[in-house]
Each structure stands twice: as structure tokens, then as C-alpha cells.
Write a protein that holds these residues in place. Structure first.
Motif, PDB file in Angstrom:
ATOM      1  N   TYR A 269     -12.333 -15.760 -19.081  1.00  0.00           N
ATOM      2  CA  TYR A 269     -11.612 -16.328 -19.969  1.00  0.00           C
ATOM      3  C   TYR A 269     -12.855 -17.590 -20.262  1.00  0.00           C
ATOM      4  CZ  TYR A 269      -9.313 -19.489 -16.701  1.00  0.00           C
ATOM      5  OH  TYR A 269      -8.914 -20.306 -15.794  1.00  0.00           O
ATOM      6  N   ARG A 270     -13.107 -17.923 -21.318  1.00  0.00           N
ATOM      7  CA  ARG A 270     -14.130 -18.739 -21.884  1.00  0.00           C
ATOM      8  C   ARG A 270     -14.105 -19.250 -23.241  1.00  0.00           C
ATOM      9  NH1 ARG A 270     -15.615 -13.497 -21.616  1.00  0.00           N
ATOM     10  NH2 ARG A 270     -17.703 -12.803 -22.426  1.00  0.00           N
ATOM     11  N   TRP A 271     -14.883 -20.199 -23.436  1.00  0.00           N
ATOM     12  CA  TRP A 271     -14.938 -20.976 -24.774  1.00  0.00           C
ATOM     13  C   TRP A 271     -16.190 -20.895 -25.486  1.00  0.00           C
ATOM     14  CZ3 TRP A 271     -16.216 -26.769 -25.071  1.00  0.00           C
ATOM     15  CH2 TRP A 271     -16.132 -27.390 -26.471  1.00  0.00           C
ATOM     16  N   ARG A 272     -16.313 -20.482 -26.624  1.00  0.00           N
ATOM     17  CA  ARG A 272     -17.680 -20.318 -27.367  1.00  0.00           C
ATOM     18  C   ARG A 272     -17.638 -21.217 -28.653  1.00  0.00           C
ATOM     19  NH1 ARG A 272     -20.008 -20.074 -23.510  1.00  0.00           N
ATOM     20  NH2 ARG A 272     -19.865 -18.490 -22.015  1.00  0.00           N
ATOM     21  N   PRO A 273     -18.061 -22.434 -28.620  1.00  0.00           N
ATOM     22  CA  PRO A 273     -17.926 -23.167 -29.839  1.00  0.00           C
ATOM     23  C   PRO A 273     -19.060 -23.051 -30.667  1.00  0.00           C
ATOM     24  CG  PRO A 273     -18.768 -24.398 -27.970  1.00  0.00           C
ATOM     25  CD  PRO A 273     -18.658 -23.342 -27.587  1.00  0.00           C
ATOM     26  N   TYR A 274     -18.810 -22.730 -32.185  1.00  0.00           N
ATOM     27  CA  TYR A 274     -19.716 -22.696 -33.265  1.00  0.00           C
ATOM     28  C   TYR A 274     -19.686 -23.776 -34.093  1.00  0.00           C
ATOM     29  CZ  TYR A 274     -22.032 -18.275 -31.848  1.00  0.00           C
ATOM     30  OH  TYR A 274     -22.692 -17.536 -31.270  1.00  0.00           O
ATOM     31  N   GLY A 275     -20.221 -24.890 -33.893  1.00  0.00           N
ATOM     32  CA  GLY A 275     -20.302 -26.081 -34.623  1.00  0.00           C
ATOM     33  C   GLY A 275     -18.764 -26.535 -34.883  1.00  0.00           C
ATOM     34  N   ARG A 276     -18.590 -27.119 -36.112  1.00  0.00           N
ATOM     35  CA  ARG A 276     -17.379 -27.725 -36.359  1.00  0.00           C
ATOM     36  C   ARG A 276     -16.474 -26.566 -37.035  1.00  0.00           C
ATOM     37  NH1 ARG A 276     -17.791 -30.380 -40.764  1.00  0.00           N
ATOM     38  NH2 ARG A 276     -20.260 -30.259 -41.286  1.00  0.00           N
ATOM     39  N   VAL A 277     -17.116 -25.227 -37.171  1.00  0.00           N
ATOM     40  CA  VAL A 277     -16.680 -24.222 -37.833  1.00  0.00           C
ATOM     41  C   VAL A 277     -15.576 -23.498 -37.274  1.00  0.00           C
ATOM     42  CG1 VAL A 277     -17.047 -22.046 -38.975  1.00  0.00           C
ATOM     43  CG2 VAL A 277     -18.329 -24.078 -39.732  1.00  0.00           C
ATOM     44  N   ALA A 278     -15.859 -23.068 -36.015  1.00  0.00           N
ATOM     45  CA  ALA A 278     -15.142 -22.055 -35.033  1.00  0.00           C
ATOM     46  C   ALA A 278     -15.005 -22.222 -33.600  1.00  0.00           C
ATOM     47  CB  ALA A 278     -15.415 -20.626 -35.421  1.00  0.00           C
ATOM     48  N   ASP A 279     -13.915 -22.475 -33.024  1.00  0.00           N
ATOM     49  CA  ASP A 279     -13.811 -22.526 -31.615  1.00  0.00           C
ATOM     50  C   ASP A 279     -13.407 -21.012 -31.256  1.00  0.00           C
ATOM     51  OD1 ASP A 279     -14.721 -24.942 -30.714  1.00  0.00           O
ATOM     52  OD2 ASP A 279     -12.734 -25.865 -30.878  1.00  0.00           O
ATOM     53  N   PHE A 280     -14.151 -20.381 -30.722  1.00  0.00           N
ATOM     54  CA  PHE A 280     -13.792 -18.839 -30.171  1.00  0.00           C
ATOM     55  C   PHE A 280     -13.435 -18.993 -28.798  1.00  0.00           C
ATOM     56  CE2 PHE A 280     -17.081 -17.965 -33.461  1.00  0.00           C
ATOM     57  CZ  PHE A 280     -16.326 -16.957 -34.266  1.00  0.00           C
ATOM     58  N   LEU A 281     -12.296 -18.470 -28.550  1.00  0.00           N
ATOM     59  CA  LEU A 281     -11.439 -18.688 -27.300  1.00  0.00           C
ATOM     60  C   LEU A 281     -11.230 -17.429 -26.805  1.00  0.00           C
ATOM     61  CD1 LEU A 281      -9.212 -21.588 -28.203  1.00  0.00           C
ATOM     62  CD2 LEU A 281     -10.861 -21.725 -26.605  1.00  0.00           C
ATOM     63  N   VAL A 282     -12.039 -16.821 -25.776  1.00  0.00           N
ATOM     64  CA  VAL A 282     -11.826 -15.519 -25.232  1.00  0.00           C
ATOM     65  C   VAL A 282     -10.905 -15.199 -24.055  1.00  0.00           C
ATOM     66  CG1 VAL A 282     -13.514 -13.562 -24.444  1.00  0.00           C
ATOM     67  CG2 VAL A 282     -14.484 -15.717 -25.894  1.00  0.00           C
ATOM     68  N   LEU A 283      -9.984 -14.625 -24.313  1.00  0.00           N
ATOM     69  CA  LEU A 283      -8.727 -14.457 -23.276  1.00  0.00           C
ATOM     70  C   LEU A 283      -9.047 -12.995 -22.478  1.00  0.00           C
ATOM     71  CD1 LEU A 283      -5.937 -15.608 -25.565  1.00  0.00           C
ATOM     72  CD2 LEU A 283      -7.592 -16.919 -24.290  1.00  0.00           C
ATOM     73  N   ASP A 284      -8.628 -13.302 -21.029  1.00  0.00           N
ATOM     74  CA  ASP A 284      -8.787 -12.408 -19.961  1.00  0.00           C
ATOM     75  C   ASP A 284      -7.158 -11.915 -19.846  1.00  0.00           C
ATOM     76  OD1 ASP A 284      -8.455 -10.671 -17.977  1.00  0.00           O
ATOM     77  OD2 ASP A 284      -9.895 -11.733 -16.749  1.00  0.00           O
ATOM     78  N   ALA A 285      -6.687 -10.888 -20.539  1.00  0.00           N
ATOM     79  CA  ALA A 285      -5.353 -10.351 -20.499  1.00  0.00           C
ATOM     80  C   ALA A 285      -4.933  -9.560 -19.601  1.00  0.00           C
ATOM     81  CB  ALA A 285      -4.894  -9.803 -21.917  1.00  0.00           C
ATOM     82  N   ARG A 286      -5.803  -9.361 -18.663  1.00  0.00           N
ATOM     83  CA  ARG A 286      -5.371  -8.215 -17.635  1.00  0.00           C
ATOM     84  C   ARG A 286      -5.845  -8.752 -16.081  1.00  0.00           C
ATOM     85  NH1 ARG A 286      -2.943  -3.728 -19.176  1.00  0.00           N
ATOM     86  NH2 ARG A 286      -3.544  -3.382 -21.179  1.00  0.00           N
ATOM     87  N   GLN A 287      -6.495  -9.665 -15.785  1.00  0.00           N
ATOM     88  CA  GLN A 287      -6.798  -9.791 -14.474  1.00  0.00           C
ATOM     89  C   GLN A 287      -5.851 -10.805 -13.912  1.00  0.00           C
ATOM     90  OE1 GLN A 287     -10.817 -11.882 -11.880  1.00  0.00           O
ATOM     91  NE2 GLN A 287     -10.626 -11.935 -14.025  1.00  0.00           N
ATOM     92  N   TYR A 288      -4.997 -11.617 -14.576  1.00  0.00           N
ATOM     93  CA  TYR A 288      -4.046 -12.478 -13.978  1.00  0.00           C
ATOM     94  C   TYR A 288      -2.635 -12.033 -14.405  1.00  0.00           C
ATOM     95  CZ  TYR A 288      -8.547 -14.875 -14.111  1.00  0.00           C
ATOM     96  OH  TYR A 288      -9.912 -15.116 -13.852  1.00  0.00           O
ATOM     97  N   ARG A 289      -2.374 -11.003 -14.779  1.00  0.00           N
ATOM     98  CA  ARG A 289      -1.181 -10.503 -15.562  1.00  0.00           C
ATOM     99  C   ARG A 289      -0.105 -10.426 -14.360  1.00  0.00           C
ATOM    100  NH1 ARG A 289      -0.045  -5.872 -20.044  1.00  0.00           N
ATOM    101  NH2 ARG A 289      -1.918  -6.987 -21.129  1.00  0.00           N
ATOM    102  N   GLU A 290       0.984 -11.124 -14.622  1.00  0.00           N
ATOM    103  CA  GLU A 290       2.175 -10.899 -13.809  1.00  0.00           C
ATOM    104  C   GLU A 290       3.432 -10.490 -14.855  1.00  0.00           C
ATOM    105  OE1 GLU A 290       2.654 -11.426 -10.729  1.00  0.00           O
ATOM    106  OE2 GLU A 290       0.769 -12.138 -10.198  1.00  0.00           O
ATOM    107  N   PRO A 291       4.406 -10.191 -14.214  1.00  0.00           N
ATOM    108  CA  PRO A 291       5.711  -9.892 -14.986  1.00  0.00           C
ATOM    109  C   PRO A 291       6.048 -11.146 -15.822  1.00  0.00           C
ATOM    110  CG  PRO A 291       6.198  -8.934 -12.820  1.00  0.00           C
ATOM    111  CD  PRO A 291       4.687  -9.894 -12.611  1.00  0.00           C
TER     112      PRO A 291
END
Ligand SMILES: [Fe+2]
Length: 474
Positions: A269-291
Motif C-alpha cells: 500500500y502506498r501513496w503516489r501524489p500527482y501535484g495538486r491534482v490527484a493523490d493516488f492511494l493504492v490499497l492492498d486488500a489481500r495481505q492483511y485481510r481478517e474477518p
């Protein structure tokens, strides 16, 4: 040093762009899907120095950075070079070569691009792909992504499928063979050879060579419907963790990531900023999954903190599974997507004040949804992208549209999403191919949306708000 055959069969790639750098990648594999256990990719068990160059021009006359990376057997002779000191929002070209003693070959060149500077208001052009089951079809859609040369490509999961050849595939479904033996991936060699098989596809190599990627995995990079350290089928968790560790290692070996596996984990999971326009927030929905918990506590805290602090016009969640509520015609909900984690979804939605855009995949159909918080206040939109090739499930899509008024668009082709986010607006096109059972499908835009008042706005007159279901082409 042993002479090797032409080693750049898997192409080149770049990824994880910041405003000053990227990672460039290749892997030496003269025999990409070879089965000799002592020679992964057909490479001898020795370290090979790989020369790399980054230039401002396609002819490599203005070289701005160069060096040598060591490609060793521990990481299947992959190289991940951190290139820094580059200009923001600029195109660069890169290539690799091996010394004469190893055969003297030079790789094809790749094109990459850095992110804009923090204060920039320049628009960002992005593409998003998912679900590219190799044996289900040809990757023409990825070739069209290459032609678009976006600033960044997101892949939201199911980059490979771990399964083997089914005993009895439906007629017309099994379009091209996997590597031999055509079995389910379980070992490091299996996963390495599966990635290598995929990269023997010229359209996939072209998409990596055309633009930097920022990928996130879903389940099939390891095993169907796994959750955290649980395999999902009741089998031995220790054995599954060994298998997951092998799958994560092979994933790292085939992508230009900034981080390496540590122990049994890989921080994705990580953050990729593109200026003032977009903050791309990349989410790992598998590795830490719990009930009851899709992201794990640390990732959720990180995400909520990032959303809270973000001043970008668009907060873009890049993640694999359907985010909006999606009630099936029989009243049931998915047990594998965000509908199984409603409390966590509500916490994420309440952390944003508008400008939310969710990019997802997983369901092998195109969908577009309005997103609202618990109080019914619009906070943004979700674009669910269809598969590059994977066959769609047998769902009653018209009935899903009818049962979920906030889901406002459906389309049943294969393809990808292509978007532009700017300071004053965001537009997203659903790009579709007409066939995948043979190479060479053209591409067209089947629908296009903007965002107005944190709700979807149809931009192609008749393409907005009704099902465009089509029989699948394979
Ligand atoms: Fe999939």
C-alpha cells in the motif's frame, strides 16, 4: 562468466514514479519458461552485471543517468534500479545491456515519465487495467494502452491467474496454452514461469515499455479468494504461507517496485501524489485481510490519515474489489468485496469531504457508481473496470442495475479504463475491444463519464445511464 542466450525476452518496465525518479526493471531470462530447477529463466547460478542508461531522447544521445546493477540468482536475475535526480513531469527513455562476456545483448528501450512537482496543476492521464487471464484471450487491450502512452498505468489485480488448465474448459474459452506443465502454481518456479509466460505476450511487454506502472494485486496472484494468511479452502495455513511467500517473491521479481519482500510480507500500500491534482492511494486488500477487516488496522489508519491530510482535488483509491454496495437480485451481497466489510467502508467514506474516485476491477464487467456516506451525502464516484481478457461471470446485470439505483452504468465488453484528472474536472472513458479469441481487436470508447457535484455525469449522450450488456465474445 558463461555466455547466455538473448536475455531480454521479458522486456523492460518502469514504475512507481515520483516527481524526481522512477524504478526501471528488467529480468534476464534467455529461456523464460524453462524447467531446469538449477537455471530459473535459463540463467546460470551466477551474478551478471547489467548496464543501464536513462536518456532524455529516444536515440540515447542525451544520457542523464547510467550505472551497473547486479542481476543475481536470488531474485531470478531481475534488476530494480532506483533512478533519481530527474525532472518532474518529464519523459525519459531507458535500456539495459549485458557485457560481451555474457553475450553483449542490449534490451529494447522503454519510455517512462516522472510525476509532476507538488505545486503543479497539470492534468494527469492514466489508464487502469485488471483481470488478464492469459488462456482466456489475447491482450489487444494492453496494446491499446501502450498506444495511448498514459502518464501512469494502474493495474488493480489478477495480473496472473494461478490456476492450471481446467480438465474441461467451456467451448471456445481456452484460447492459448499456458507454460508447461499447465498446472496450478504452488512453488516459486511455478509462479516465476507463470509471470514469464504472460510476459511472452508482445502487447503486455509493449504496455510496460510505454509508461510507468503502479500495480496492486488481488487474489489470483496467489490463490483464488485467499485472505491474509488463510488459503480460503481450509487447507494447511503453514503450507499456504510458504506458497504465498513464493508468490509474493515472484511478484516482486517481475515488477519495478520500490520495496522488496521482507520475511513473509511485501509492503504494497502506498501513496503516489500527482501535484495538486490527484493523490493516488493504492490499497492492498489481500495481505492483511481478517474477518471484518479488509485492510488491517495499520493500513486503515494510514489511509484515513492520508485522506484527512489530502489537499489534492481528487483522492483516487486504486484497489481491486467492488467498493460500492452491490446487492444481487436475490438480496445477497458479495462475501469477497467491500460489502463484506461495511463498517470499514463507512469509516473510509467518512474520512473524505468529496473528490473521492475509486478505481476497481475484479468482476470482469464495466460498472459506474455514485458513492455517498452514511448520511446520504454524495462524496464521489467509483469506476469499476472490466477485464482485459478474463471471461465474465454469469450474473443478471440488468437486475443488478435495477436493484441498486446508485449503480448507474453497466457494460459487458472486455477492455480497460482511460482517464484524465485535472484541477477542474475528471473524465473517464470505458475503452472496449470487440474480441479476445484472436489477436488484433480494434478499440473504441463505449461510454465516458465526468464528475459533477461528486456524482457521475454522462458525457456521451446515450451512454450514461442504462445497461449496454453484450453477449461476451468468447
Ligand atoms: Fe479476475
Amino acid at each position: 562468466m558463461a555466455k547466455i542466450g538473448y536475455p531480454f525476452t521479458l522486456g523492460v518496465a518502469s514504475g512507481e514514479p515520483t516527481s524526481s525518479g522512477v524504478i526501471i526493471w528488467t529480468r534476464l531470462a534467455p529461456d523464460p519458461v524453462g524447467l531446469d530447477p538449477g537455471r530459473p529463466g535459463g540463467m546460470p547460478a551466477e551474478t551478471v552485471p547489467v548496464r543501464w542508461q536513462v536518456a532524455e531522447d529516444e536515440r540515447f544521445t542525451k544520457i542523464v543517468a547510467t550505472g551497473t546493477a547486479q542481476a543475481g540468482p536470488q531474485w531470478a536475475h531481475s534488476v530494480h534500479v532506483k533512478v533519481d535526480g530527474l525532472r518532474p513531469a518529464a519523459d525519459y527513455h531507458y535500456r539495459f545491456s549485458v557485457p560481451a562476456a555474457s553475450g553483449g545483448a542490449t534490451s529494447p528501450a522503454g519510455r517512462t515519465r516522472t510525476a509532476p512537482a507538488r505545486e503543479s496543476g497539470d492534468p494527469v492521464r492514466f489508464a487502469a487495467a485488471s483481470c488478464q487471464r492469459y488462456e482466456h484471450g489475447h491482450f489487444s487491450a494492453l496494446g491499446h494502452i501502450a498506444d495511448e502512452r498514459p502518464d501512469i498505468v494502474f493495474h488493480v489485480g489478477d495480473y496472473i491467474y494461478e490456476g492450471g488448465r481446467p480438465a474441461d474448459p467451456p467451448p471456445g474459452r481456452y484460447v492459448r496454452p499456458l507454460e508447461r506443465p499447465e498446472r496450478t502454481c504452488r512453488t516459486l518456479r511455478d509462479y516465476r514461469n507463470r509471470y514469464a509466460r504472460y510476459r511472452t505476450d508482445a502487447d503486455l511487454r509493449a504496455a510496460h515499455a510505454a509508461a510507468p506502472w503502479t500495480p496492486i494485486w488481488d487474489d489470483h496472484e496467489v490463490r483464488d479468494n485467499y485472505a491474509g494468511t488463510r488459503p480460503g479452502d481450509g487447507s494447511d495455513p503453514e503450507e499456504f504461507l510458504r506458497r504465498r511467500t513464493a508468490a509474493y517473491q515472484a511478484y516482486y521479481e517481475h515488477f519495478p517496485l520500490r520495496v522488496r519482500p521482507v520475511g513473509t510480507g511485501l509492503h504494497m500500500y502506498r501513496w503516489r501524489p500527482y501535484g495538486r491534482v490527484a493523490d493516488f492511494l493504492v490499497l492492498d486488500a489481500r495481505q492483511y485481510r481478517e474477518p471484518g477487516d479488509m485492510l488491517g488496522r495499520a493500513q486503515e489508519e494510514w489511509l484515513v490519515g492520508r485522506l484527512d491530510a489530502s489537499t489534492a482535488r481528487w483522492k483516487v483509491l486504486v484497489q481491486p474489489t467492488f467498493f460500492a454496495r452491490r446487492q444481487f437480485p436475490d438480496g445477497s451481497l458479495s462475501t469477497d468485496a467491500w460489502d463484506a466489510f461495511p463498517a470499514q467502508r463507512a469509516r473510509v467514506l467518512s474520512a473524505v469531504d468529496g473528490g473521492l474516485v475509486v478505481l476497481s476491477g475484479d468482476v470482469h464487467n464495466n460498472w459506474a457508481c455514485d458513492l455517498a456516506d452514511d448520511a446520504g451525502r454524495p462524496v464521489g464516484v467509483e469506476f469499476v473496470g472490466t477485464a482485459i481478457t478474463s471471461a465474465p461471470p454469469a450474473t443478471d446485470n440488468a437486475a443488478i442495475l435495477a436493484a441498486n439505483p446508485h449503480i448507474r452504468f453497466h457494460d459487458g465488453h472486455r477492455g480497460y479504463m482511460s482517464g484524465t484528472a485535472g484541477p477542474d474536472g475528471l473524465e473517464l472513458a470505458y475503452r472496449v475491444v470487440d474480441f479476445v479469441d484472436r489477436p488484433g481487436s480494434p478499440v473504441r470508447t463505449v461510454a465516458m463519464f465526468g464528475v459533477e457535484g461528486d456524482r457521475l455525469k454522462g458525457l456521451i449522450s446515450d451512454a450514461g445511464l442504462k445497461s449496454r450488456d453484450q453477449p461476451p465474445s468468447n
